[in-house]
Design a protein around this motif. Sequence first.
Motif, PDB file in Angstrom:
ATOM      1  N   ARG A   1     -19.168  38.840 -66.849  1.00 47.82           N
ATOM      2  CA  ARG A   1     -19.808  37.654 -66.638  1.00 47.82           C
ATOM      3  C   ARG A   1     -20.347  37.111 -68.209  1.00 47.82           C
ATOM      4  O   ARG A   1     -21.599  37.300 -68.501  1.00 47.82           O
TER       5      ARG A   1
ATOM      6  N   GLU B   1     -21.691  30.873 -71.280  1.00 49.01           N
ATOM      7  CA  GLU B   1     -21.206  29.926 -71.877  1.00 49.01           C
ATOM      8  C   GLU B   1     -21.059  29.759 -73.311  1.00 49.01           C
ATOM      9  O   GLU B   1     -20.198  29.456 -74.173  1.00 49.01           O
TER      10      GLU B   1
ATOM     11  N   ALA C   1     -18.647  32.236 -74.737  1.00 44.71           N
ATOM     12  CA  ALA C   1     -17.179  32.055 -74.215  1.00 44.71           C
ATOM     13  C   ALA C   1     -16.555  30.794 -74.870  1.00 44.71           C
ATOM     14  O   ALA C   1     -15.328  31.003 -75.150  1.00 44.71           O
ATOM     15  N   ARG C   2     -17.402  29.865 -75.186  1.00 41.68           N
ATOM     16  CA  ARG C   2     -16.711  28.742 -75.859  1.00 41.68           C
ATOM     17  C   ARG C   2     -15.927  28.899 -77.249  1.00 41.68           C
ATOM     18  O   ARG C   2     -16.236  29.370 -78.102  1.00 41.68           O
TER      19      ARG C   2
ATOM     20  N   ASP D   1     -12.956  36.609 -64.965  1.00 36.26           N
ATOM     21  CA  ASP D   1     -13.898  35.715 -65.851  1.00 36.26           C
ATOM     22  C   ASP D   1     -13.232  34.949 -66.911  1.00 36.26           C
ATOM     23  O   ASP D   1     -13.681  33.845 -67.127  1.00 36.26           O
TER      24      ASP D   1
ATOM     25  N   ALA E   1     -12.660  30.772 -67.157  1.00 40.07           N
ATOM     26  CA  ALA E   1     -13.123  30.101 -68.572  1.00 40.07           C
ATOM     27  C   ALA E   1     -12.093  29.442 -69.398  1.00 40.07           C
ATOM     28  O   ALA E   1     -12.288  28.809 -70.236  1.00 40.07           O
ATOM     29  N   SER E   2     -10.808  29.599 -68.744  1.00 44.12           N
ATOM     30  CA  SER E   2      -9.543  29.505 -69.527  1.00 44.12           C
ATOM     31  C   SER E   2      -9.630  29.722 -70.887  1.00 44.12           C
ATOM     32  O   SER E   2      -9.270  29.320 -71.858  1.00 44.12           O
ATOM     33  N   GLN E   3     -10.086  31.112 -71.262  1.00 42.52           N
ATOM     34  CA  GLN E   3      -9.967  31.799 -72.496  1.00 42.52           C
ATOM     35  C   GLN E   3      -8.779  32.801 -72.262  1.00 42.52           C
ATOM     36  O   GLN E   3      -8.840  33.670 -71.529  1.00 42.52           O
TER      37      GLN E   3
END
Length: 219
Positions: free
Chosen positions: A77, A80, A83-84, A108, A112-114
């Motif tokens: 988890r 943001e 993660a960004r 996760d 987050a499209s990472q």
Amino acid sequence: EPFREFLAASGATDVLDLCSGTGAPAAILVDELLRAGVAPPRILLTDLFPNLEHWRDAAAAHPGVLSYEPAALDATRIPERLARGRARTVINALHHFPPDRARAILADAVAASQPILVSEAFERNPLRFLPMAPAGLAALVANPLLAPRGRAGKAMVTWATPLAVLACGWDGFVSTLRVYTEAELRAMVAPFGARFRWVFRTYSYPPFGRGTCFFGVPR
């Protein structure tokens, strides 16, 4: 080389390193990239149990490249704010997680499209732990001399008894049995659909070692 391929495929310039431990794997990656003449990404060290003493040393040795998050971070988890804009890495740690938790780490990142890369130093084969023995034994013998504290106790356990060798041998043996295979990793990410492209690689290291690398990047 698999890490360089991951960086090229993802375009990552910032990396969130999960389950960093002492930070040594990330520091080694940075050193090897510099040795190869490649500019390393900025790497943020994180862990559920932050190892601040070692992280401060690693950050001081690699200014502007390595930094750390002092607060505890659950790899399943990611907030943001962290993660960004950051790709993710899990180096020599995914085998510590049961399948549901390992899947949650991957999920996760996808949510987050990472991009995310997981790597292990060996395959699921106890014999694959043997190539690490020469360096591992040398490090074990030197450990009491290099330890910042508790040298006498470590010397007793390491040099006067077989306890340290047995413990490290058992740890390595069990770890090889827990490493996820390519089929298991692909099964974990199958429910995520076609949003990511997933790549599995193996890599070699002297004298006869072979590790695994699995990474995903958004399509």
